[in-house]
Design an enzyme around this catalytic site. Structure first.
Site: not given
Ligand code: HEM
Ligand SMILES: *[C@@H]1O[C@H](CO)[C@@H](O)[C@H](O)[C@H]1NC(C)=O
Length: 339
Positions: A68, A72, A100, A199
């Site tokens: 992630r 970002h 973030n 995800h």
């Molecule tokens: C399409 C739009 C996207 C939205 C709206 C989104 C939103 C989010 C949100 C809200 C979380 C949880 C954060 C939290 O509650 O602390 C999350 C986690 C995550 N996102 Fe996304 N995301 C998107 C696209 C992406 C992309 C493009 C990637 C990677 C290329 C990605 C990789 C991840 C990963 C791996 C997690 C888990 C992180 C962890 O466990 O620390 N996301 N995302």
């Protein structure tokens, strides 16, 4: 005569070969190349791999968090490690932006990688490249595809809290907003669907999806069924209407430690965790979006292949390759900070 003609041809061929080699090693100006550190730091990728492997072994979720970070970083001023800068002087850190704060993590792992690289080849491997290699390794270590990372990014001299708040998509975005958000980065619908497949690993805090558990959406035909599903009642018990905002829930409730195509099965059953996930199978979807979700659910190889392509595309967003950037000594600070 004949001999000298063939010598000329041979010379021309050697010259062409030589130029090809040079251009492969150096890369055209302004372009990234997989061989960028071949001369200056041949062990760069090996070093990153080792530190990442150890970190993921100790804490599997860190793989998701590190993946992630690259996302970002890239969506805010390009893939230039602007995300890694701490508050200092006139730098206002992106780490405090809404998407973030209390959410992105893994900076200590990046610091460890950078420290080892500074020992091996000082001031050579950029923090932006470290993020790109790390993201690739994390996906592969969790069972996902592997791809050749393009290298040669420089690190930024600035950060933008404002851009971080504006450019990173929010979990309650509609499909229309998601598509235009990706478009602004030069990414298309295939990129949106494949990269959302990230995800398949990692976790979300209750606060990122709670809104939809307690807000009826009567204009959706599916809403009634969804709200009374086993899935929703499980989520409501983990994330009550008030409090427990920072409780963590797996984004892929079935196989949260494996990078696989389970995410797309979940979506088709209405079991995507975030609103933005479910938007890919909304009742009024872009036909192309829905057909990609079906394609990836039924063909993991296809998902892996497209995912790798989209990661390379994302890794190319507004990269700095000239004097506008530098190779930081410490990923948290621009080099001038020490002078
Ligand atoms: C399409 C739009 C996207 C939205 C709206 C989104 C939103 C989010 C949100 C809200 C979380 C949880 C954060 C939290 O509650 O602390 C999350 C986690 C995550 N996102 Fe996304 N995301 C998107 C696209 C992406 C992309 C493009 C990637 C990677 C290329 C990605 C990789 C991840 C990963 C791996 C997690 C888990 C992180 C962890 O466990 O620390 N996301 N995302
Ligand atoms: C998303 O949530 C935020 C904060 O609760 C709210 O201000 C915003 O209007 C919501 N956006 C959409 C598209 O629902």
């Amino acid at each position: 005569m004949k001999v000298s003609a063939s010598i000329k041809v041979l010379m021309a061929k050697l010259l062409a070969l030589f130029l090809l080699l040079i251009s492969n090693l150096v890369g055209a100006p302004g372009e990234l190349s997989p061989y960028y550190y071949e001369e200056s730091c041949p062990l760069a990728e090996e070093i990153v791999r080792q530190v990442v492997t150890e970190a993921v072994y100790r804490n599997p979720r860190i793989a998701a968090s590190l993946l992630r970070l690259h996302f970002h970083d890239c969506f805010v001023l390009g893939c230039d490690a602007s995300l890694l800068l701490d508050d200092a002087g006139d730098i206002v850190s992106e780490k405090n932006a809404v998407p973030n704060l209390n959410s992105v993590r893994g900076f200590d792992v990046i610091d460890r990688i950078k420290a080892v690289l500074e020992e091996a080849c000082p001031l050579t491997v950029s923090c932006a490249d470290i993020l790109a290699i790390t993201a690739r390794d994390c996906v592969h270590l969790r069972g996902g595809p592997r791809w050749e990372v393009l290298l040669g990014r420089k690190d930024s001299l600035k950060a933008s809290l404002t851009a971080a708040n504006q450019m990173i998509p929010a979990p309650n975005f509609t499909l229309e907003m998601l598509i235009s958000n990706f478009q602004a980065q030069g990414l298309d619908i295939v990129d949106l669907v494949t990269l959302s497949g990230s995800h398949t690993i990692g976790r979300s805090r209750c606060t990122s999806f709670k809104q939809r558990l307690y807000t009826p959406q009567p204009y959706l035909e599916l809403d009634y069924h969804r709200r009374y599903s086993v899935f929703f009642s499980a989520l409501r018990s983990m994330c009550p209407a008030s409090g427990r905002d920072n409780v963590l829930v797996p984004l892929d409730l079935k196989t949260s430690r494996r990078f696989d195509n389970q995410y797309f099965f979940n979506l088709l059953r209405g079991n995507g965790l975030l609103q933005s996930d479910n938007e890919l199978v909304s009742e009024y979807p872009e036909a192309e979006v829905l057909s990609l979700v079906w394609a990836y659910a039924s063909n993991q190889e296809l998902f892996f292949k497209h995912f790798a392509n989209s990661m390379i595309k994302m890794g190319n967003i507004n990269v700095l390759t000239g004097d506008e950037g530098e190779v930081r000594h410490n990923c948290r600070h621009v080099n001038a900070y020490y002078h």
